[in-house]
Each structure stands twice: as structure tokens, then as C-alpha cells.
Enzyme design. Sequence first.
Site, PDB file in Angstrom:
ATOM      1  CG  ASN A  16     -31.032  61.391  89.401  1.00 30.65           C
ATOM      2  OD1 ASN A  16     -30.810  62.100  90.392  1.00 30.65           O
ATOM      3  ND2 ASN A  16     -32.223  61.392  88.801  1.00 30.65           N
ATOM      4  CE1 TYR A  53     -33.893  58.493  99.243  1.00 27.28           C
ATOM      5  CE2 TYR A  53     -32.984  59.733 101.086  1.00 27.28           C
ATOM      6  CZ  TYR A  53     -33.177  59.571  99.720  1.00 27.28           C
ATOM      7  OH  TYR A  53     -32.643  60.493  98.841  1.00 27.28           O
TER       8      TYR A  53
HETATM    9  N1  LIG Z   1     -34.718  65.989  96.673  1.00 26.94           N
HETATM   10  C1  LIG Z   1     -33.772  65.900  97.577  1.00 26.94           C
HETATM   11  O1  LIG Z   1     -33.703  66.729  98.498  1.00 26.94           O
HETATM   12  C2  LIG Z   1     -32.745  64.804  97.516  1.00 26.94           C
HETATM   13  C3  LIG Z   1     -31.741  64.805  98.509  1.00 26.94           C
HETATM   14  C4  LIG Z   1     -30.780  63.820  98.486  1.00 26.94           C
HETATM   15  C5  LIG Z   1     -30.771  62.874  97.480  1.00 26.94           C
HETATM   16  N2  LIG Z   1     -31.750  62.866  96.514  1.00 26.94           N
HETATM   17  C6  LIG Z   1     -31.660  61.831  95.485  1.00 26.94           C
HETATM   18  O2  LIG Z   1     -31.628  62.421  94.206  1.00 26.94           O
HETATM   19  C7  LIG Z   1     -32.209  61.547  93.238  1.00 26.94           C
HETATM   20  C8  LIG Z   1     -33.313  62.284  92.491  1.00 26.94           C
HETATM   21  O3  LIG Z   1     -34.289  62.694  93.431  1.00 26.94           O
HETATM   22  P1  LIG Z   1     -35.405  63.797  93.147  1.00 26.94           P
HETATM   23  O4  LIG Z   1     -35.521  64.607  94.371  1.00 26.94           O
HETATM   24  O5  LIG Z   1     -35.168  64.447  91.837  1.00 26.94           O
HETATM   25  O6  LIG Z   1     -36.695  62.828  93.095  1.00 26.94           O
HETATM   26  P2  LIG Z   1     -37.943  62.782  92.118  1.00 26.94           P
HETATM   27  O7  LIG Z   1     -38.893  61.848  92.751  1.00 26.94           O
HETATM   28  O8  LIG Z   1     -38.391  64.144  91.773  1.00 26.94           O
HETATM   29  O9  LIG Z   1     -37.325  62.125  90.789  1.00 26.94           O
HETATM   30  C9  LIG Z   1     -36.962  60.777  90.713  1.00 26.94           C
HETATM   31  C10 LIG Z   1     -36.990  60.345  89.252  1.00 26.94           C
HETATM   32  O10 LIG Z   1     -36.662  58.937  89.205  1.00 26.94           O
HETATM   33  C11 LIG Z   1     -37.611  58.265  88.380  1.00 26.94           C
HETATM   34  N3  LIG Z   1     -37.724  56.861  88.802  1.00 26.94           N
HETATM   35  C12 LIG Z   1     -38.313  56.374  89.922  1.00 26.94           C
HETATM   36  N4  LIG Z   1     -38.277  55.033  89.918  1.00 26.94           N
HETATM   37  C13 LIG Z   1     -37.650  54.657  88.777  1.00 26.94           C
HETATM   38  C14 LIG Z   1     -37.309  53.410  88.212  1.00 26.94           C
HETATM   39  N5  LIG Z   1     -37.658  52.256  88.789  1.00 26.94           N
HETATM   40  N6  LIG Z   1     -36.631  53.391  87.029  1.00 26.94           N
HETATM   41  C15 LIG Z   1     -36.316  54.551  86.414  1.00 26.94           C
HETATM   42  N7  LIG Z   1     -36.631  55.766  86.879  1.00 26.94           N
HETATM   43  C16 LIG Z   1     -37.285  55.825  88.048  1.00 26.94           C
HETATM   44  C17 LIG Z   1     -38.905  59.049  88.593  1.00 26.94           C
HETATM   45  O11 LIG Z   1     -39.851  58.807  87.556  1.00 26.94           O
HETATM   46  C18 LIG Z   1     -38.399  60.486  88.639  1.00 26.94           C
HETATM   47  O12 LIG Z   1     -38.306  61.054  87.351  1.00 26.94           O
HETATM   48  C19 LIG Z   1     -32.714  60.346  94.022  1.00 26.94           C
HETATM   49  O13 LIG Z   1     -31.766  59.297  93.962  1.00 26.94           O
HETATM   50  C20 LIG Z   1     -32.825  60.885  95.435  1.00 26.94           C
HETATM   51  O14 LIG Z   1     -32.740  59.870  96.390  1.00 26.94           O
HETATM   52  C21 LIG Z   1     -32.742  63.801  96.528  1.00 26.94           C
END
Ligand SMILES: NC(=O)c1ccc[n+]([C@@H]2O[C@H](COP(=O)([O-])OP(=O)(O)OC[C@H]3O[C@@H](n4cnc5c(N)ncnc54)[C@H](O)[C@@H]3O)[C@@H](O)[C@H]2O)c1
Length: 266
Positions: free
Chosen positions: A89, A157
Site C-alpha cells: 500500500n 504518479y
Molecule cells: N488518497 C487517495 O485518494 C488515493 C487514491 C488512489 C490511490 N491511493 C494510493 O493509496 C495508497 C495510500 O495512500 P494514502 O492516501 O493513504 O496516502 P498517505 O500519504 O496518507 O499514506 C501513505 C503511507 O505510506 C507511508 N510511506 C511513504 N513512503 C514510504 C516508504 N518509503 N516506506 C514505507 N512506508 C512509506 C507513509 O508514511 C504513510 O503512512 C498509496 O499507494 C496511494 O498512491 C490513494
Amino acid sequence: MDVTGKVAVVTGAGRGIGHGIAMKLAQNGAHVVVADIVEENAREIAREVESTGKTSMACFLDVTDRQSVESMGESVINQFGQIDILVNNAGVIGAAGWEKRETASEADWDITFLVNVKGIGTVTDTISPHMKERRYGKIVNIASVAARKGTATSTPYGASKAGVINFTQSTALELAPFNINVNAVCPGLLWTDMWERIAVRFRSKDDYPDELTPREVFDRFVKARTPLGREQTPEDIGNATVFLASDAAENITGQALNICGGYMMN
Ligand SMILES: NC(=O)c1ccc[n+]([C@@H]2O[C@H](COP(=O)([O-])OP(=O)(O)OC[C@H]3O[C@@H](n4cnc5c(N)ncnc54)[C@H](O)[C@@H]3O)[C@@H](O)[C@H]2O)c1
């Protein structure tokens, strides 16, 4: 949707979507390893997982650092003896200051591909040998609706997330002989730290005047693009992930499932 007694590793589970996935896995019976680059957040979520009565473990993890990934894998095997479910994730949208740049910098490209694409590869390469040995495993990669179609949000992205879908398909082929299913979930629009950065970037552009707060920018974006008219939640993504990680999905592999209120339909 039963994952009772399974051991699940969720990367980037210290907040946002990963937090929702960790909780749904625990509520459906799994023991959950909460792995994140922010260790303090991982510890907090691990405590919340334990409040459901399931065992949890907080782990420092930087998916861009092979040594950190291997040490996380070793700790999990030492503690639980097996890994049944891996949820890749952890993801980023850009380097520090991305929200203030008109076009992506080299640092934005590098970090996005290191975390979102290579990071998933490193974690999968480290965990899958344990799954192969037991001829059992479920891997769920968190992609994005941005993988489905070009968007103006962030070029690196979107390209990286399209890479996640291709990675999912190739890995599904590679691991199918070992009874390991590999699928992706494409979340739509969720109000997390990541989307707050996107909203800051959108503000002051055409449809989003300066007076709007980031949250108002997000709400306007959701309304304009989502047929069901509502945002998604980490719990929505958690439900889809638990399904794909359960034996109810044993005949599903190499697929990408949109959870986006109809925003994308491919
Ligand atoms: N928020 C959205 O609308 C959305 C939409 C589509 C996809 N996503 C995807 O869902 C996933 C989670 O996104 P989110 O919105 O919760 O983002 P977020 O930024 O709130 O959380 C991301 C998490 O990943 C951790 N992280 C970052 N770099 C890291 C690394 N090098 N090693 C380990 N952990 C690491 C961060 O500390 C954080 O806890 C991501 O892959 C994102 O691309 C999010």
C-alpha cells in the site's frame, strides 16, 4: 471475507488507506503487521489493531531500502513463522514541495518510481519466497484510478500507478504455479494526507479559486467526477482488499478492481 488466523503485512499502514486496510483485515480475523517509514504511526495503529483482539506488530519499513525490507521480513517470520497476505500500500505522489511546482522535478520522478514501483517489487521479492515455500499467498497491490487514464494531477504518479497494474499482471503469472494470487485495487478519491497535497496544488487553478480550503477543493472535485456523488473511505478500500486476500477470491488473479464510486469504469 474470512481471513481468520492469517498473517498479513500491510506497508504504509501508519495512516490513511493503509490504516483502514489493517483494521479491516484484523476485524475479519487476521493478525496484522503494521509497517511504515514513520515508526511512531506504525506503533499507534498496531495498538489499535490489538484492541480488536488480534495480534499485531509494528515495524519500521522503508520500501526503497532493500536492507530495511529484508529486516522487516525476517522480524515477521521470527515472530509469526509465516506470511499469508501482503498488501503493498505504501505510496507517494511526489517529493517535498511537489504541491508548489507547476511541473514535476527530477526528485518527484525519482521518489515516485522508487516507492510506488520499485518498492513494491522489493517487498514482493522478499516476501514471496516464504509464500512459495508454503504454496499459499495473497498479494494485493494498491494502484489508483490514475493508472486507468491520464490525469492532470501528477504525470509521474499516474505513470507509476499504471506500472503497478502491469507489475500485478506479470507477478500474477509468475506466482500462479505456487498458488499465489496477485491482484490490485484502484482507489478513487479519499481525503487523506496525500489528497490534501493534491488539493493544495489545485487551488488557485481554473475551477478552484484561492478562497476555497483544500477540503472544499476536494469536495468540489469529488462532486464533479463521481457518479455516486461521494468520496471513498479507507474502510471501502479495506473491504475490497480483504475480499481479494480471502479464499473467496481464490480464482481471481492478475486483476485490478476500481473502488471509486463510478469515477472510472474500465
Ligand atoms: N488518497 C487517495 O485518494 C488515493 C487514491 C488512489 C490511490 N491511493 C494510493 O493509496 C495508497 C495510500 O495512500 P494514502 O492516501 O493513504 O496516502 P498517505 O500519504 O496518507 O499514506 C501513505 C503511507 O505510506 C507511508 N510511506 C511513504 N513512503 C514510504 C516508504 N518509503 N516506506 C514505507 N512506508 C512509506 C507513509 O508514511 C504513510 O503512512 C498509496 O499507494 C496511494 O498512491 C490513494
